[in-house]
Design a protein around this motif. Sequence first.
Motif, PDB file in Angstrom:
ATOM      1  N   GLN A 160       9.231  21.455 -24.303  1.00  0.00           N
ATOM      2  CA  GLN A 160      10.474  21.769 -23.554  1.00  0.00           C
ATOM      3  C   GLN A 160      10.347  21.337 -22.103  1.00  0.00           C
ATOM      4  OE1 GLN A 160      11.150  25.945 -24.125  1.00  0.00           O
ATOM      5  NE2 GLN A 160      11.923  25.699 -26.223  1.00  0.00           N
ATOM      6  N   LYS A 161       9.196  21.543 -21.529  1.00  0.00           N
ATOM      7  CA  LYS A 161       8.972  21.165 -20.135  1.00  0.00           C
ATOM      8  C   LYS A 161       9.101  19.660 -19.965  1.00  0.00           C
ATOM      9  CE  LYS A 161       5.809  22.929 -16.752  1.00  0.00           C
ATOM     10  NZ  LYS A 161       4.432  23.391 -16.491  1.00  0.00           N
ATOM     11  N   GLU A 162       8.541  18.918 -20.904  1.00  0.00           N
ATOM     12  CA  GLU A 162       8.581  17.464 -20.830  1.00  0.00           C
ATOM     13  C   GLU A 162       9.995  16.928 -21.036  1.00  0.00           C
ATOM     14  OE1 GLU A 162       5.715  16.194 -23.726  1.00  0.00           O
ATOM     15  OE2 GLU A 162       4.033  16.897 -22.506  1.00  0.00           O
ATOM     16  N   SER A 163      10.835  17.658 -21.783  1.00  0.00           N
ATOM     17  CA  SER A 163      12.204  17.185 -22.043  1.00  0.00           C
ATOM     18  C   SER A 163      13.165  17.525 -20.921  1.00  0.00           C
ATOM     19  CB  SER A 163      12.714  17.737 -23.370  1.00  0.00           C
ATOM     20  OG  SER A 163      12.906  19.131 -23.279  1.00  0.00           O
ATOM     21  N   ALA A 176      -3.968  33.952 -31.837  1.00  0.00           N
ATOM     22  CA  ALA A 176      -4.403  32.750 -31.121  1.00  0.00           C
ATOM     23  C   ALA A 176      -3.694  31.515 -31.674  1.00  0.00           C
ATOM     24  CB  ALA A 176      -5.917  32.591 -31.224  1.00  0.00           C
ATOM     25  N   PHE A 177      -3.567  31.457 -32.987  1.00  0.00           N
ATOM     26  CA  PHE A 177      -2.878  30.340 -33.635  1.00  0.00           C
ATOM     27  C   PHE A 177      -1.424  30.276 -33.180  1.00  0.00           C
ATOM     28  CE2 PHE A 177      -0.320  28.771 -37.216  1.00  0.00           C
ATOM     29  CZ  PHE A 177      -0.893  27.529 -37.433  1.00  0.00           C
ATOM     30  N   MET A 178      -0.727  31.406 -33.199  1.00  0.00           N
ATOM     31  CA  MET A 178       0.679  31.450 -32.790  1.00  0.00           C
ATOM     32  C   MET A 178       0.829  31.126 -31.307  1.00  0.00           C
ATOM     33  SD  MET A 178       2.397  31.985 -35.437  1.00  0.00           S
ATOM     34  CE  MET A 178       2.055  32.482 -37.104  1.00  0.00           C
ATOM     35  N   LYS A 219       2.570  27.638 -26.832  1.00  0.00           N
ATOM     36  CA  LYS A 219       2.163  26.815 -25.696  1.00  0.00           C
ATOM     37  C   LYS A 219       2.614  25.365 -25.900  1.00  0.00           C
ATOM     38  CE  LYS A 219      -1.921  25.553 -23.032  1.00  0.00           C
ATOM     39  NZ  LYS A 219      -3.387  25.666 -22.939  1.00  0.00           N
ATOM     40  N   GLU A 220       2.418  24.876 -27.106  1.00  0.00           N
ATOM     41  CA  GLU A 220       2.832  23.493 -27.416  1.00  0.00           C
ATOM     42  C   GLU A 220       4.341  23.340 -27.287  1.00  0.00           C
ATOM     43  OE1 GLU A 220       2.917  20.445 -31.235  1.00  0.00           O
ATOM     44  OE2 GLU A 220       1.414  22.040 -31.193  1.00  0.00           O
ATOM     45  N   TYR A 221       5.108  24.294 -27.797  1.00  0.00           N
ATOM     46  CA  TYR A 221       6.570  24.228 -27.721  1.00  0.00           C
ATOM     47  C   TYR A 221       7.054  24.316 -26.282  1.00  0.00           C
ATOM     48  CZ  TYR A 221       6.481  24.904 -32.800  1.00  0.00           C
ATOM     49  OH  TYR A 221       6.263  24.774 -34.137  1.00  0.00           O
TER      50      TYR A 221
END
Length: 128
Positions: free
Chosen positions: A124-127, A111-113, A118-120
């Motif tokens: 990437q999506k935002e960039s 879950a942590f990974m 998800k954050e990464y």
Amino acid sequence: MVTPGAKYTTQEISVLVGMSVSKVHYYDRLGLIPNLKRSKNGYRVFTEENLTWMRNLKIFVDSGMPLKDIRQLTDLVVQGKQATAEQRQAIVEHHLRALEKKQVEISEQIAFMNSFVKEYKQIQKESD
């Protein structure tokens, strides 16, 4: 499939169980293969009973059961399954509890990974 009276070589057991020949020899030297016979020329001769035990042994080892616990189980099996059932059950249940604890820890790590992934992905999506 069980073949009554079947005999296997170390090499055959190795293939059937998915364990190297050297590991089979190692576990034999440790006394972890009960009732293993030898031929007149000293070769190990495995029976169906040995094959079943070797499959169980592989699961015990692969699951991280300490060799001292496996040795104790082996000694108890040699003493007699009926007479030692309660002791063998206690060893296996103790290991099962450890596996269940490890499973919870691994689930938390996954879950942590996943949260990092998800954050990464979001970064990437935002960039883009």
